[in-house]
Design an enzyme around this catalytic site. Structure first.
Site, short mmCIF file in Angstrom:
data_model
loop_
_atom_site.label_atom_id
_atom_site.label_comp_id
_atom_site.label_asym_id
_atom_site.label_seq_id
_atom_site.Cartn_x
_atom_site.Cartn_y
_atom_site.Cartn_z
N THR A 19 0.82 -1.21 0.00
CA THR A 19 0.00 0.00 0.00
C THR A 19 0.86 1.26 0.00
OG1 THR A 19 -1.84 -1.11 1.02
CG2 THR A 19 -1.73 1.25 1.37
N SER A 65 1.45 -7.46 -0.97
CA SER A 65 2.20 -8.46 -0.19
C SER A 65 1.47 -9.79 -0.07
CB SER A 65 2.59 -7.92 1.18
OG SER A 65 1.50 -7.89 2.05
N THR A 98 1.55 -4.43 4.15
CA THR A 98 1.41 -4.76 5.58
C THR A 98 0.76 -6.13 5.82
OG1 THR A 98 -0.75 -3.67 5.70
CG2 THR A 98 1.19 -2.33 6.23
#
Ligand code: ASP
Length: 331
Positions: A19, A65, A98
Site C-alpha cells: 500500500t 504483499s 502490511t
C-alpha cells in the site's frame, strides 16, 4: 549503488510494493491498487529524508504483499546477505505491504546473516490518500536503520512511531494506521523526531546467531496450515498430509482440537509426520512439558503463519521431530 563518503550513514532502501506504493482515487484511503509506484518515487514525497542518510533505493519486486512467495522471501534474504558484505553499507530499509509484512520480517530475522540494521515498514493508506502514512513511516524507518542502537537487534519493524521485533510483531488492524502490535509483549521502543528509544529486546535467537542457511536452498519444503473450527471435517488433514511436508494446526484455545482431529494428529505424529500445534487465539502460549507431545510440537507464542515459516526452515535441515521441537524452543 550509492555511496558517498561523508559523515552520514549509507542506507539501502529495498522496495517490494504494498500500500505504501499504492495508487488510487485522489484523497481516498480505501480504494486503490497496491504495488504501483517505484520506491524512488515514494522517497520523493518524504520531506527531509535526505538529510538523515545517504540513500540508495531500488525495487526488487513491486507487488501486493498477499502475492509475495517464499521464493521472494529467499530472494530478499539473499539480496541483503550479499549487500551486507559491503563495508560501505550501514543498514537496510524494506518497504513492504502490511498484510504479510510480519512473515517476511520473521523469515529475514531467521536467515539474514548481518548485525547491520534491517528495518521493514509499510503503510495503511496509499500514496495518493489524504494524510498518507507511508512518508512518515519511511522517514522513521530510516531514522531507525541509521541508528547505532538498532545494530544487532535482529530484523525490526518501524510503524506509526513504534519499533517492533520481527518475531513478535502482528498486524492487529486491517485499516487503522496504528496497525501493528506485539500484544502481550508491547513494543521494543519508539521513534520520535530523529531519535530512537529502545526499552525491550527479544531473547530469541536471530540473524547472526541463527542456524538457518539459505546457501543451498532454492525452494522451501511446502508446509500447510489447517485451521480447526467446531465440527471441522478431518479429511483436510488426510489431504494435507499427502500434499505437504508438514502441517501447522491453528487450533482452538491452547492449540486444542476435537476428538476426531486429535486422533488423526496423534496418528500422523506417531508416524513421524511433522505437526506443529499453534492457536487461532490472538495471544497466549501453546506449550507442553513433554519433549515431543503426542499431539504435535508446540509453537509457543508463534501464531500459525509464523510457525509455518519456522517449520519450513526446520525442514530444510531435518525431519526429526525431536530436533524440530528443540529448534522451536530457541526461535
Ligand atoms: N494488501 C496490501 C499489501 O499487503 C495492504 C497493505 O500494504 O497495507 O500489500
Amino acid at each position: 549503488m550509492i555511496l558517498q563518503k561523508n559523515k552520514l550513514k549509507n542506507i539501502v532502501i529495498i522496495g517490494t510494493g504494498g500500500t505504501i506504493a499504492g495508487v488510487g482515487e485522489a484523497g481516498n484511503t480505501s480504494s486503490y491498487v497496491a504495488g504501483q509506484i517505484e520506491v524512488n518515487n515514494i522517497l520523493d514525497a518524504v520531506e527531509g529524508i535526505t538529510k538523515l542518510a545517504n540513500l540508495s533505493a531500488e525495487n526488487i519486486i513491486n507487488v501486493d504483499s498477499c502475492d509475495i512467495t517464499q521464493e521472494d522471501h529467499i530472494k530478499i534474504s539473499n539480496y541483503i546477505n550479499e549487500l551486507s558484505k559491503d563495508d560501505n553499507i550501514d543498514g537496510f530499509v524494506i518497504t513492504h505491504g502490511t498484510d504479510t509484512l510480519e512473515e517476511t520480517a520473521y523469515f529475514l530475522n531467521l536467515t539474514v546473516k548481518t548485525n547491520k540494521p534491517v528495518v521493514i515498514t509499510g503503510a495503511m493508506r496509499p500514496a495518493t490518500a489524504t494524510s498518507a502514512d507511508g512518508p512518515l513511516n519511511l522517514y522513521q524507518a530510516v531514522v531507525l536503520a541509521r541508528s547505532e542502537k538498532a545494530i544487532g537487534k535482529g530484523v525490526l519493524v518501524s510503524f506509526c512511531d513504534c519499533i517492533y521485533g520481527a518475531r513478535d510483531v502482528h498486524k492487529v488492524s486491517c485499516f487503522r494506521v496504528n496497525a501493528f502490535d506485539q500484544k502481550d509483549f508491547g513494543c521494543l521502543g519508539y521513534v520520535r523526531g530523529d531519535e530512537v528509544y529502545f526499552y525491550n529486546e527479544s531473547i530469541k535467537l536471530h540473524t547472526t546467531e541463527s542456524e538457518f542457511d539459505l546457501k543451498n536452498v532454492q525452494k522451501l519444503p511446502y508446509v500447510a496450515i489447517a485451521c480447526f473450527f467446531a465440527d471441522a471435517d478431518v479429511e483436510i488433514l488426510d489431504y494435507l498430509s499427502k500434499t505437504s511436508k508438514g502441517i501447522v494446526i491453528a487450533g482452538a484455545g491452547c492449540g486444542e482440537c476435537g476428538k476426531i482431529w486429535s486422533k488423526k494428529i496423534k496418528e500422523l505424529v506417531k508416524n513421524g509426520f511433522p505437526v506443529v500445534r499453534s492457536t487461532r487465539v490472538a495471544s497466549g502460549l501453546v506449550a507442553s512439558e513433554k519433549s515431543v507431545n503426542e499431539y504435535g510440537i508446540c509453537a509457543g507464542t508463534l501464531p500459525p503463519h509464523k510457525a509455518h515459516i519456522l517449520l519450513s526452515l526446520c525442514l530444510t535441515k531435518t525431519n526429526d521431530l525431536e530436533k524440530i521441537n528443540e529448534i522451536f524452543k530457541k526461535y
